[in-house]
Design a protein around this motif. Sequence first.
Motif, PDB file in Angstrom:
ATOM      1  N   VAL A 180       0.846  -1.195   0.000  1.00  0.00           N
ATOM      2  CA  VAL A 180       0.000   0.000   0.000  1.00  0.00           C
ATOM      3  C   VAL A 180       0.881   1.245   0.000  1.00  0.00           C
ATOM      4  O   VAL A 180       1.694   1.438   0.914  1.00  0.00           O
ATOM      5  CB  VAL A 180      -0.946   0.024   1.218  1.00  0.00           C
ATOM      6  CG1 VAL A 180      -1.822   1.278   1.189  1.00  0.00           C
ATOM      7  CG2 VAL A 180      -1.811  -1.231   1.247  1.00  0.00           C
ATOM      8  N   ILE A 181       0.713   2.080  -1.020  1.00  0.00           N
ATOM      9  CA  ILE A 181       1.444   3.338  -1.132  1.00  0.00           C
ATOM     10  C   ILE A 181       0.476   4.468  -0.792  1.00  0.00           C
ATOM     11  O   ILE A 181      -0.438   4.781  -1.556  1.00  0.00           O
ATOM     12  CB  ILE A 181       2.018   3.527  -2.549  1.00  0.00           C
ATOM     13  CG1 ILE A 181       3.008   2.397  -2.863  1.00  0.00           C
ATOM     14  CG2 ILE A 181       2.683   4.893  -2.681  1.00  0.00           C
ATOM     15  CD1 ILE A 181       3.515   2.404  -4.293  1.00  0.00           C
ATOM     16  N   LYS A 182       0.673   5.062   0.372  1.00  0.00           N
ATOM     17  CA  LYS A 182      -0.231   6.109   0.864  1.00  0.00           C
ATOM     18  C   LYS A 182       0.284   7.469   0.412  1.00  0.00           C
ATOM     19  O   LYS A 182       1.414   7.858   0.728  1.00  0.00           O
ATOM     20  CB  LYS A 182      -0.315   6.051   2.387  1.00  0.00           C
ATOM     21  CG  LYS A 182      -1.257   7.090   3.010  1.00  0.00           C
ATOM     22  CD  LYS A 182      -1.303   6.921   4.524  1.00  0.00           C
ATOM     23  CE  LYS A 182      -2.203   7.964   5.180  1.00  0.00           C
ATOM     24  NZ  LYS A 182      -3.636   7.741   4.907  1.00  0.00           N
ATOM     25  N   VAL A 183      -0.538   8.194  -0.314  1.00  0.00           N
ATOM     26  CA  VAL A 183      -0.184   9.517  -0.826  1.00  0.00           C
ATOM     27  C   VAL A 183      -0.701  10.575   0.147  1.00  0.00           C
ATOM     28  O   VAL A 183      -1.890  10.599   0.479  1.00  0.00           O
ATOM     29  CB  VAL A 183      -0.781   9.751  -2.229  1.00  0.00           C
ATOM     30  CG1 VAL A 183      -0.453  11.154  -2.726  1.00  0.00           C
ATOM     31  CG2 VAL A 183      -0.262   8.697  -3.210  1.00  0.00           C
ATOM     32  N   GLU A 184       0.199  11.479   0.588  1.00  0.00           N
ATOM     33  CA  GLU A 184      -0.187  12.510   1.552  1.00  0.00           C
ATOM     34  C   GLU A 184       0.308  13.883   1.121  1.00  0.00           C
ATOM     35  O   GLU A 184       1.226  14.002   0.308  1.00  0.00           O
ATOM     36  CB  GLU A 184       0.378  12.176   2.936  1.00  0.00           C
ATOM     37  CG  GLU A 184      -0.089  10.850   3.498  1.00  0.00           C
ATOM     38  CD  GLU A 184       0.348  10.653   4.936  1.00  0.00           C
ATOM     39  OE1 GLU A 184      -0.235  11.297   5.826  1.00  0.00           O
ATOM     40  OE2 GLU A 184       1.299   9.865   5.163  1.00  0.00           O
ATOM     41  N   ARG A 185      -0.317  14.895   1.689  1.00  0.00           N
ATOM     42  CA  ARG A 185       0.073  16.276   1.389  1.00  0.00           C
ATOM     43  C   ARG A 185       1.401  16.601   2.071  1.00  0.00           C
ATOM     44  O   ARG A 185       1.573  16.353   3.264  1.00  0.00           O
ATOM     45  CB  ARG A 185      -0.972  17.257   1.913  1.00  0.00           C
ATOM     46  CG  ARG A 185      -2.290  17.253   1.188  1.00  0.00           C
ATOM     47  CD  ARG A 185      -3.255  18.200   1.878  1.00  0.00           C
ATOM     48  NE  ARG A 185      -3.582  17.738   3.233  1.00  0.00           N
ATOM     49  CZ  ARG A 185      -4.174  18.489   4.158  1.00  0.00           C
ATOM     50  NH1 ARG A 185      -4.468  19.756   3.892  1.00  0.00           N
ATOM     51  NH2 ARG A 185      -4.449  17.990   5.349  1.00  0.00           N
ATOM     52  N   PRO A 186       2.350  17.184   1.332  1.00  0.00           N
ATOM     53  CA  PRO A 186       3.607  17.607   1.977  1.00  0.00           C
ATOM     54  C   PRO A 186       3.320  18.591   3.107  1.00  0.00           C
ATOM     55  O   PRO A 186       2.489  19.497   2.974  1.00  0.00           O
ATOM     56  CB  PRO A 186       4.368  18.284   0.824  1.00  0.00           C
ATOM     57  CG  PRO A 186       3.840  17.633  -0.416  1.00  0.00           C
ATOM     58  CD  PRO A 186       2.386  17.400  -0.138  1.00  0.00           C
ATOM     59  N   GLY A 187       3.978  18.379   4.230  1.00  0.00           N
ATOM     60  CA  GLY A 187       3.848  19.301   5.351  1.00  0.00           C
ATOM     61  C   GLY A 187       2.707  19.023   6.283  1.00  0.00           C
ATOM     62  O   GLY A 187       2.793  19.283   7.486  1.00  0.00           O
ATOM     63  N   ALA A 188       1.603  18.494   5.787  1.00  0.00           N
ATOM     64  CA  ALA A 188       0.419  18.285   6.617  1.00  0.00           C
ATOM     65  C   ALA A 188       0.054  16.807   6.730  1.00  0.00           C
ATOM     66  O   ALA A 188      -0.185  16.289   7.811  1.00  0.00           O
ATOM     67  CB  ALA A 188      -0.766  19.064   6.062  1.00  0.00           C
ATOM     68  N   GLY A 189       0.002  16.134   5.594  1.00  0.00           N
ATOM     69  CA  GLY A 189      -0.358  14.720   5.599  1.00  0.00           C
ATOM     70  C   GLY A 189      -1.833  14.491   5.817  1.00  0.00           C
ATOM     71  O   GLY A 189      -2.662  15.396   5.705  1.00  0.00           O
TER      72      GLY A 189
END
Length: 390
Positions: free
Chosen positions: A69-78
């Motif tokens: 599972v590759i979880k994509v998150e917002r830089p800095g916040a997640g």
Amino acid sequence: MLATLARVATVRRSGLRPGPGSRRGLWTGRPQADTDNVKPLEGVKILDLTRVLAGPFATMNLGDLGAEVIKVERPGAGDDTRTWGPPFVGTESTYFLSVNRNKKSIAVNIKDPNGVKIIKELAAICDVFVENYVPGKLSALGLGYADIDRIAPHVVYCSITGYGQTGPLSQRAGYDAVASAVSGLMHITGPEVACLTQVAGNYLIARKEAKRWGTAHGSIVPYQAFKTKDGYLVVGAGNNMQFATVCKILNLPELIDDCKYKTNHLRVQNRKELIRILSARFEEAMTSEWLHRFEGSGVPYGPINNMKNVFAEPQVLHNDLIMEMKHPTVGKISVPGPAVRYSKFKMSEARPPPLLGQHTTYILKEVLRYDDRAIGELLSTGVVTQHEVE
């Protein structure tokens, strides 16, 4: 969907991948002897663009079954839940930790064209794309179903929404408490939430409007939580024999042949009086005493547990429902383990929930084969971020 992913995993392990128009063989669901301890979804890649609860919980279950599972998150916040607390363990939200094990995190700005390019490249080599944005949000960024289908037609695209893709409420965000309210569940139970599908059937078939029952049941009596000397005990008598057993345990044998309570229909009609009698008796003893008396009776029963008691339950311990792991920043943590069990493999030690962007450079280099120069440019421009584990 799990059956489809299991077939994909089998094909991956065999070193084959069906081409367009190729016929799939029969999937029996039974692994071969030499793969007895292979996880069902080993070899399957999941691209996870979900946040909060429904999506992360779903992909965590896929990860438990062996998928990458590759979880994509917002830089800095997640993920939003990284800030949901207290409680926190160190700086990590326990909410986030509870639903994000067995994943890799890549921090990508999907509002940046270069970030969109990375997501599409990942989609092309993954088997499943999962997202839980408000309908239309990802399409506006070039990452909607049609966009992904053009470049990765093999991908299973799963979209989780509060109200569906179309309709007057489709643009509303959906949380579980809202769903309970809007669906009528809280109208039935008040603050107590229980899935009672027959309530919907009662209305659709008989046009019988639901009432607020709390922990009780509209069609079965007794079937509810009763206050004891020190807590609550839920008891359900689904037939006359069970009702008679309850009366004997409570030392109220006179109720068994009482003309007002001889059938469930009569017990429902005379609910108030019967529940008053039963409630008074339950309040005379401690919960532990009632548990002892009901043991082996054949009547469904159980205490209303607090969290301490939940995780001390012998059945919880027997099923290994407490999973321990070592987190890179907060050390040893315990989270609820997977409830699903399989006959042919045992759960191995889980990887802890990832730090924000912990695997960014790894995924870019090892999965997408980016060179160091390209990765350096993405990092320097803020398209991606990498968390360095000390």
